[in-house]
Design a protein around this motif. Structure first.
Motif, short mmCIF file in Angstrom:
data_model
loop_
_atom_site.label_atom_id
_atom_site.label_comp_id
_atom_site.label_asym_id
_atom_site.label_seq_id
_atom_site.Cartn_x
_atom_site.Cartn_y
_atom_site.Cartn_z
N ASP A 114 36.02 28.05 16.93
CA ASP A 114 35.45 26.78 17.40
C ASP A 114 36.18 26.22 18.62
O ASP A 114 35.76 25.19 19.16
CB ASP A 114 35.51 25.74 16.28
N GLU A 117 34.23 25.11 21.83
CA GLU A 117 33.49 23.86 21.64
C GLU A 117 34.43 22.66 21.59
O GLU A 117 34.11 21.59 22.11
CB GLU A 117 32.68 23.92 20.35
N ARG A 144 29.00 18.18 12.95
CA ARG A 144 28.02 18.81 13.84
C ARG A 144 26.66 18.14 13.70
O ARG A 144 26.32 17.62 12.64
CB ARG A 144 27.89 20.31 13.52
N ARG A 148 25.67 21.52 16.90
CA ARG A 148 26.58 21.22 18.02
C ARG A 148 27.69 20.29 17.56
O ARG A 148 27.44 19.30 16.87
CB ARG A 148 25.79 20.58 19.16
N LEU A 149 28.92 20.59 17.95
CA LEU A 149 30.06 19.76 17.59
C LEU A 149 29.98 18.41 18.31
O LEU A 149 29.94 18.37 19.54
CB LEU A 149 31.37 20.46 17.96
#
Length: 241
Positions: A114, A117, A144, A148-149
């Motif tokens: 991750d 991101e 999220r 999407r973070l």
């Protein structure tokens, strides 16, 4: 904004938290020369001196970073001989005194995959320095939206008995929903489970962040300065018998 008085035996480590972390729980991430230490350079940008008033510590820091090198240190307002202060920033340190810590059902633990991101979110929100291996310092949780973070918080400095909550940030398009507060509570829950106590830092001029942290149970412990210093030349250090 008043400053809380804590038991000296339990909080004195917070006067020099990077030193306490790097000579304690985070020793595996440390590069050390005598009275000076720093995190490995892809982990975190922080340096620490055992005592900023000790010329030996500055000589060791010079040996650690090399001629012309820079170091990010806490509590230094005047340069030692052979050094110059490049820039300074004022900050506050807050400790958990009444925080309601609780897990969050939407929070997911983030890992090495991750990091791209995380770095993107940090670059857009600027919560403070975050490097490719910062994630190794402790638990990082995220929320999220549609994969999407959009929000992040995690653990950074780790003096014995304490853990710093750091990298608290939310995508601008998703602010106002309490995501940061939820993640701070969730990270704090993990810290408390280990029998440790959360603390955090904020820029002294970030009134909104300070107000938020105080509203959820953090209390101001101290004000401090963070400085970037540059080694400009060899400082003379007389050896004593």
């Amino acid at each position: 904004m008043s400053v809380i008085a804590l038991d000296a035996s339990s909080s004195s480590l917070l006067d020099n938290p990077a030193w306490a972390a790097l000579t304690g729980p985070h020793a595996a991430f440390a590069q050390r020369v005598g009275h000076a230490v720093r995190y490995q350079q892809d982990v975190a940008p922080f340096h620490a001196l055992s005592d900023e008033n000790d010329p030996r510590a500055w000589a060791d820091l010079a040996a650690l970073i090399g001629p012309g090198g820079t170091a990010a240190v806490r509590g230094v307002t005047e340069a030692a001989v052979g050094w110059e202060v490049v820039r300074t920033g004022h900050g506050v340190q807050l400790v958990d005194t009444a925080l309601r810590a609780e897990p969050d059902p939407e929070a997911v633990r983030l890992g090495p995959d991750d990091v791209p991101e995380i770095l993107d979110l940090v670059a857009r929100t600027e919560p403070g320095p975050y490097l490719p291996r910062t994630i190794e310092l402790g638990t990082y949780l995220g929320i999220r939206h549609q994969g999407r973070l959009i929000a992040l918080a995690g653990e950074r400095l780790h003096p014995p008995g304490w853990t710093e909550i750091s990298a608290v940030c939310t995508d601008p398009a998703h602010r106002g929903r309490g995501l940061a507060t939820r993640l701070v509570r969730a990270v704090a829950a993990g810290i408390r489970e280990r029998g440790e106590r959360p603390f955090l830092h904020a820029a002294a001029d970030n009134a909104n962040a300070i107000r938020l942290y105080e509203s959820i149970g953090f209390t101001l412990r101290s004000r401090t300065v963070f400085s970037l210093v540059r080694h400009t030349g060899a400082a003379a250090l007389e050896e004593t018998a």
